[in-house]
Design a protein around this motif. Structure first.
Motif, PDB file in Angstrom:
ATOM      1  N   ARG A 377       0.835  -1.203   0.000  1.00 40.71           N
ATOM      2  CA  ARG A 377       0.000   0.000   0.000  1.00 40.71           C
ATOM      3  C   ARG A 377       0.872   1.256   0.000  1.00 40.71           C
ATOM      4  NH1 ARG A 377      -3.597  -0.972   5.130  1.00 40.71           N
ATOM      5  NH2 ARG A 377      -4.589   0.972   4.466  1.00 40.71           N
ATOM      6  N   MET A 378       1.946   1.234   0.778  1.00 45.43           N
ATOM      7  CA  MET A 378       2.878   2.353   0.772  1.00 45.43           C
ATOM      8  C   MET A 378       3.495   2.528  -0.604  1.00 45.43           C
ATOM      9  SD  MET A 378       6.417   2.945   0.722  1.00 45.43           S
ATOM     10  CE  MET A 378       7.121   1.420   1.327  1.00 45.43           C
ATOM     11  N   ASN A 379       3.929   1.413  -1.220  1.00 47.17           N
ATOM     12  CA  ASN A 379       4.581   1.478  -2.524  1.00 47.17           C
ATOM     13  C   ASN A 379       3.686   2.096  -3.589  1.00 47.17           C
ATOM     14  OD1 ASN A 379       7.167   0.492  -2.015  1.00 47.17           O
ATOM     15  ND2 ASN A 379       6.564  -1.643  -2.331  1.00 47.17           N
ATOM     16  N   ARG A 380       2.392   1.764  -3.540  1.00 48.90           N
ATOM     17  CA  ARG A 380       1.467   2.268  -4.557  1.00 48.90           C
ATOM     18  C   ARG A 380       1.434   3.783  -4.556  1.00 48.90           C
ATOM     19  NH1 ARG A 380      -3.576   4.052  -4.890  1.00 48.90           N
ATOM     20  NH2 ARG A 380      -4.074   3.638  -2.701  1.00 48.90           N
ATOM     21  N   VAL A 381       1.396   4.375  -3.367  1.00 45.47           N
ATOM     22  CA  VAL A 381       1.360   5.836  -3.270  1.00 45.47           C
ATOM     23  C   VAL A 381       2.747   6.431  -3.506  1.00 45.47           C
ATOM     24  CG1 VAL A 381       0.841   7.786  -1.759  1.00 45.47           C
ATOM     25  CG2 VAL A 381      -0.614   5.747  -1.716  1.00 45.47           C
ATOM     26  N   TYR A 382       3.759   5.837  -2.902  1.00 46.32           N
ATOM     27  CA  TYR A 382       5.134   6.320  -3.043  1.00 46.32           C
ATOM     28  C   TYR A 382       5.520   6.403  -4.522  1.00 46.32           C
ATOM     29  CZ  TYR A 382      10.269   6.214  -2.327  1.00 46.32           C
ATOM     30  OH  TYR A 382      11.621   6.475  -2.328  1.00 46.32           O
ATOM     31  N   ALA A 383       5.142   5.392  -5.300  1.00 45.88           N
ATOM     32  CA  ALA A 383       5.508   5.349  -6.714  1.00 45.88           C
ATOM     33  C   ALA A 383       4.921   6.512  -7.500  1.00 45.88           C
ATOM     34  CB  ALA A 383       5.040   4.024  -7.330  1.00 45.88           C
ATOM     35  N   GLN A 384       3.808   7.065  -7.037  1.00 47.54           N
ATOM     36  CA  GLN A 384       3.200   8.196  -7.736  1.00 47.54           C
ATOM     37  C   GLN A 384       4.078   9.444  -7.641  1.00 47.54           C
ATOM     38  OE1 GLN A 384      -0.765   8.605  -6.150  1.00 47.54           O
ATOM     39  NE2 GLN A 384      -1.249   6.452  -6.522  1.00 47.54           N
ATOM     40  N   TYR A 385       4.888   9.532  -6.602  1.00 50.92           N
ATOM     41  CA  TYR A 385       5.767  10.687  -6.417  1.00 50.92           C
ATOM     42  C   TYR A 385       7.102  10.496  -7.132  1.00 50.92           C
ATOM     43  CZ  TYR A 385       2.415  12.356  -3.005  1.00 50.92           C
ATOM     44  OH  TYR A 385       1.270  12.803  -2.404  1.00 50.92           O
ATOM     45  N   PHE A 386       7.437   9.256  -7.482  1.00 47.25           N
ATOM     46  CA  PHE A 386       8.667   8.946  -8.212  1.00 47.25           C
ATOM     47  C   PHE A 386       8.295   8.053  -9.399  1.00 47.25           C
ATOM     48  CE2 PHE A 386       9.985   9.481  -3.728  1.00 47.25           C
ATOM     49  CZ  PHE A 386      10.841  10.576  -3.879  1.00 47.25           C
ATOM     50  N   PRO A 387       7.626   8.617 -10.402  1.00 47.70           N
ATOM     51  CA  PRO A 387       7.069   7.784 -11.478  1.00 47.70           C
ATOM     52  C   PRO A 387       8.107   7.165 -12.403  1.00 47.70           C
ATOM     53  CG  PRO A 387       6.755  10.115 -11.964  1.00 47.70           C
ATOM     54  CD  PRO A 387       7.271  10.043 -10.567  1.00 47.70           C
ATOM     55  N   SER A 388       9.302   7.729 -12.470  1.00 43.30           N
ATOM     56  CA  SER A 388      10.350   7.150 -13.315  1.00 43.30           C
ATOM     57  C   SER A 388      11.695   7.322 -12.636  1.00 43.30           C
ATOM     58  CB  SER A 388      10.370   7.828 -14.694  1.00 43.30           C
ATOM     59  OG  SER A 388      10.699   9.204 -14.574  1.00 43.30           O
ATOM     60  N   SER A 389      12.582   6.353 -12.845  1.00 42.69           N
ATOM     61  CA  SER A 389      13.930   6.387 -12.276  1.00 42.69           C
ATOM     62  C   SER A 389      13.901   6.804 -10.799  1.00 42.69           C
ATOM     63  CB  SER A 389      14.824   7.339 -13.072  1.00 42.69           C
ATOM     64  OG  SER A 389      14.896   6.951 -14.419  1.00 42.69           O
ATOM     65  N   PRO A 390      13.209   6.053  -9.942  1.00 39.77           N
ATOM     66  CA  PRO A 390      13.089   6.440  -8.537  1.00 39.77           C
ATOM     67  C   PRO A 390      14.445   6.385  -7.836  1.00 39.77           C
ATOM     68  CG  PRO A 390      12.298   4.210  -8.869  1.00 39.77           C
ATOM     69  CD  PRO A 390      12.554   4.769 -10.235  1.00 39.77           C
ATOM     70  N   PRO A 391      14.551   7.019  -6.663  1.00 37.90           N
ATOM     71  CA  PRO A 391      15.813   6.983  -5.928  1.00 37.90           C
ATOM     72  C   PRO A 391      16.101   5.587  -5.372  1.00 37.90           C
ATOM     73  CG  PRO A 391      14.102   8.046  -4.619  1.00 37.90           C
ATOM     74  CD  PRO A 391      13.527   7.833  -5.983  1.00 37.90           C
ATOM     75  N   SER A 392      17.338   5.387  -4.933  1.00 37.82           N
ATOM     76  CA  SER A 392      17.633   4.186  -4.158  1.00 37.82           C
ATOM     77  C   SER A 392      16.827   4.254  -2.860  1.00 37.82           C
ATOM     78  CB  SER A 392      19.129   4.086  -3.870  1.00 37.82           C
ATOM     79  OG  SER A 392      19.551   5.149  -3.030  1.00 37.82           O
TER      80      SER A 392
END
Length: 427
Positions: A377-392
């Protein structure tokens, strides 16, 4: 000279790794010339993060567990530690470096009884001039692994210098600190006697001793507490409630380092407190930032710039508001992890924008969850803020889940915290 021979050997190693570099470095769209996502072939990602991110001279490596490329998990803790370090090694080498370039690492264990096994395997991978290191015990890790290891590596071996204060035992498997260019990475400073390992009975004395030990390491590098830009205080439930008051006496009000204060299940040697962090040699390159909706603090600056790198304190879903009046109009008003992640990201963005940065500048993140069952559930929302090439990223559930019932009728306990490292002109 022996040093010249070592440098020559290291140079040859870097040449031999060049093919891996060109095969595995993936340029980030819109990134600066020196920023790349590092992803070795065969890596299995279990969330919105990059295995590694190269920003300038620093490579930030995500937390690595003991599963291999096929997702298999060794039966023993020794096997998990070895595989985690092999995974880390693969990312570092994909970035054109070697394990010699690693300057800092955090090791998370779900059982501190595994510390000695971890340390023995660690010595195999870092036999000489090892990186700075902090070890903490946590409640649970992603995919039910027993160990997670992240790292920071530094490109220039000629400017990598181990720091060892006088009286430090020579047998340590980590360096008390590593100076990487103008950046100093400090190992976990425990509230124990450096020579004997004895821990004072008084938790408040442990806090002071841990800070005294950190001061010695800083002094050995020609620095003091003014040079700190980020601090992780790790503390167990038995830690002194005076920690903040003792800590605040060592820093200038309103100009303190950024900070992520994390309660954990255990620390090495039965300690109740450990401080680790980063400092910068040149105070001219250090500047604290504070969004206008936050008051100055005696214990933490929201973010601190160190040269081109921006260290942000861990932020939770706390909603700022006027402190006056009986209701204070501030607190955590959301009960779900999804809504809380959104508020935390909003709070972090305030700090980034104060320095003219955005979420695209972020190169590394740490996510602390109340319950690892919330990771999807956290990942689903977190991914919206880093839609491409997310940080480590490193993700841990540091203590057992809390009671999720409402507080004061309409506020709730925090279910997550997130801290960030950003680099100016990184993306």
């Amino acid at each position: 000279m022996r040093r010249d021979a070592l440098v020559t050997g290291r140079f040859i190693n870097r040449i031999l790794l060049a093919a891996a570099v060109f095969a595995s470095m993936v340029a980030t769209p819109g990134a600066g010339a020196d920023t790349r996502v590092i992803s070795p072939p065969g890596v299995r990602l279990v969330g919105p993060y990059s295995p590694g991110v190269f920003a300038g001279d620093f490579l930030y490596v995500s937390g690595q567990g003991g599963r291999n490329g096929d997702g298999q998990l060794p039966d023993t803790i020794e096997g998990q530690v070895r595989q985690a370090l092999l995974n880390l090694k693969a990312i570092v080498e994909a970035g054109g470096l070697t394990l010699e370039h690693v300057v800092y690492s955090q090791v998370y264990l779900t059982d501190m009884a595994h510390h000695d096994v971890m340390d023995r395997v660690w010595r195999e991978f870092f036999p000489a001039a090892p990186p700075a290191r902090a070890v903490v015990g946590v409640y649970r890790l992603p995919t039910d692994i027993a160990v997670e290891i992240n790292a920071v590596a530094y490109r220039d071996l000629g400017r990598r210098q181990p720091i060892r204060p006088a009286g430090t035992p020579a047998s340590l498997s980590w360096s008390p600190a590593i100076l990487a260019g103008n950046r100093l990475f400090l190992s976990g400073s425990l509230g124990a006697d450096l020579a004997t390992g004895r821990v004072p009975d008084d938790p408040a004395a442990q806090v002071q001793l841990a800070l005294d030990n950190m001061r010695l390491t800083l002094a050995a590098a020609g620095m003091d507490f003014r040079h700190m830009v980020f601090v992780n205080p790790y503390l167990t439930g038995a830690a002194s409630r005076q920690m903040n008051a003792i800590y605040a006496r060592h820093f200038e009000f309103g100009n303190t380092p950024a900070r992520a204060t994390i309660t954990v299940t255990s620390l090495p040697g039965g300690n109740t407190i450990q401080f680790t962090g980063v400092a910068i040699a040149d105070l001219v390159l250090r500047r604290a930032f504070r969004p206008k909706n936050m008051r100055p603090s005696a214990t933490a600056s929201p973010c601190v710039m160190a040269d081109d790198t921006y260290y942000c304190s861990a932020k939770g879903p706390f909603t700022p508001g006027p402190a006056e009046g009986p209701d204070h109009l501030q607190g955590i008003w959301a009960s779900t992890v999804e809504a809380q992640v959104r508020q935390s990201m909003r709070n972090l963005l305030d700090g980034l924008e104060e320095a003219g940065l955005t979420l695209a500048s972020v190169v590394s993140a740490s996510v602390y969850l109340d319950d690892m069952n919330d990771v999807a559930r956290m990942n689903r929302v977190y991914a919206q803020y880093f839609p491409s090439s997310p940080p480590s990223r490193t993700t841990v559930a540091q203590v057992a889940p809390a009671d999720r019932g409402p507080r004061n009728d309409d506020t709730f306990p925090g279910l997550e915290q997130i801290s960030l490292v950003a680099v100016r002109d990184a993306r």
